[in-house]
Design a protein around this motif. Structure first.
Motif, PDB file in Angstrom:
ATOM      1  N   VAL A  47       3.261   1.387  -3.009  1.00 28.05           N
ATOM      2  CA  VAL A  47       2.572   2.634  -3.351  1.00 28.05           C
ATOM      3  C   VAL A  47       1.110   2.572  -2.933  1.00 28.05           C
ATOM      4  N   TYR A  78       4.152   6.564  -9.644  1.00 27.61           N
ATOM      5  CA  TYR A  78       5.488   6.501  -9.066  1.00 27.61           C
ATOM      6  C   TYR A  78       6.537   6.376 -10.152  1.00 27.61           C
ATOM      7  N   GLU A  79       7.752   6.759  -9.767  1.00 30.19           N
ATOM      8  CA  GLU A  79       8.904   6.638 -10.658  1.00 30.19           C
ATOM      9  C   GLU A  79       9.932   5.742  -9.986  1.00 30.19           C
ATOM     10  N   VAL A  87      12.285   2.988  -5.707  1.00 31.08           N
ATOM     11  CA  VAL A  87      11.285   4.024  -5.943  1.00 31.08           C
ATOM     12  C   VAL A  87      11.933   5.366  -5.616  1.00 31.08           C
ATOM     13  N   LYS A  89      10.135   8.478  -6.582  1.00 32.32           N
ATOM     14  CA  LYS A  89       9.105   9.505  -6.455  1.00 32.32           C
ATOM     15  C   LYS A  89       7.730   8.847  -6.428  1.00 32.32           C
ATOM     16  N   VAL A  90       6.872   9.361  -5.538  1.00 31.02           N
ATOM     17  CA  VAL A  90       5.471   8.943  -5.482  1.00 31.02           C
ATOM     18  C   VAL A  90       4.631  10.207  -5.452  1.00 31.02           C
ATOM     19  N   THR A  91       3.637  10.271  -6.305  1.00 38.43           N
ATOM     20  CA  THR A  91       2.726  11.413  -6.333  1.00 38.43           C
ATOM     21  C   THR A  91       1.317  10.916  -6.055  1.00 38.43           C
ATOM     22  N   ILE A 127      12.933   9.360  -1.014  1.00 39.73           N
ATOM     23  CA  ILE A 127      11.789   9.225  -1.922  1.00 39.73           C
ATOM     24  C   ILE A 127      10.986  10.520  -1.872  1.00 39.73           C
ATOM     25  N   GLN A 129       7.902  12.360  -1.995  1.00 39.86           N
ATOM     26  CA  GLN A 129       6.477  12.065  -1.840  1.00 39.86           C
ATOM     27  C   GLN A 129       5.691  13.368  -1.945  1.00 39.86           C
TER      28      GLN A 129
END
Length: 135
Positions: A47, A78-79, A87, A89-91, A127, A129
């Protein structure tokens, strides 16, 4: 010669060294694996690599177009799914300097290049993003 050498140090910690530069990073296991919790995990590095790559792309575009973004920063979260562990999800939330003015075109282009980095394009398309900007 290999570009990286990784060495297990015990206690779920691994030291990875770039054989050309000598730069290294030591990681701890992912949270929940009896780790010490005082180092970044490999998932944290994934991440943070996205953060650095994306912000570097924004910086490169800004430098090439004489746009001042000094003081810009971002936060990431992240989730992770459990089975299989991955992983999901990354925000990324970019906060741009409040004391600077940006045209609509500059905003659009800076937001566009944020997702143009190699790490973003290298991650699995499954993923999610998300790239947010606070102007």
């Amino acid at each position: 010669m290999a570009l990286f050498k990784a060495e297990y140090l015990g206690d779920l910690q691994v030291k990875c060294t770039n054989t050309l530069s000598g730069a290294n990073v030591t990681t701890d296991a992912f949270l929940g694996y009896q780790n010490k919790g005082d180092l970044l995990s490999p998932v944290d590095l994934l991440v943070s690599s996205l953060c650095c790559c994306s912000l570097s792309m924004v910086g490169t575009y800004a430098d090439n177009h004489e746009i001042d973004i000094d003081g810009a920063w971002l936060e990431a979260d992240y989730e992770v799914a459990v089975n299989p562990k991955r992983v999901t999800k990354v925000t990324l939330t970019f906060t741009m300097p409040k004391d600077k003015e940006y045209s609509d075109k500059e905003k659009m282009m800076l937001e566009k290049v944020a997702a143009a980095c190699a790490v973003h394009h290298s991650l699995n398309h499954d993923i999610d993003q998300t790239f947010n900007f606070v102007w």
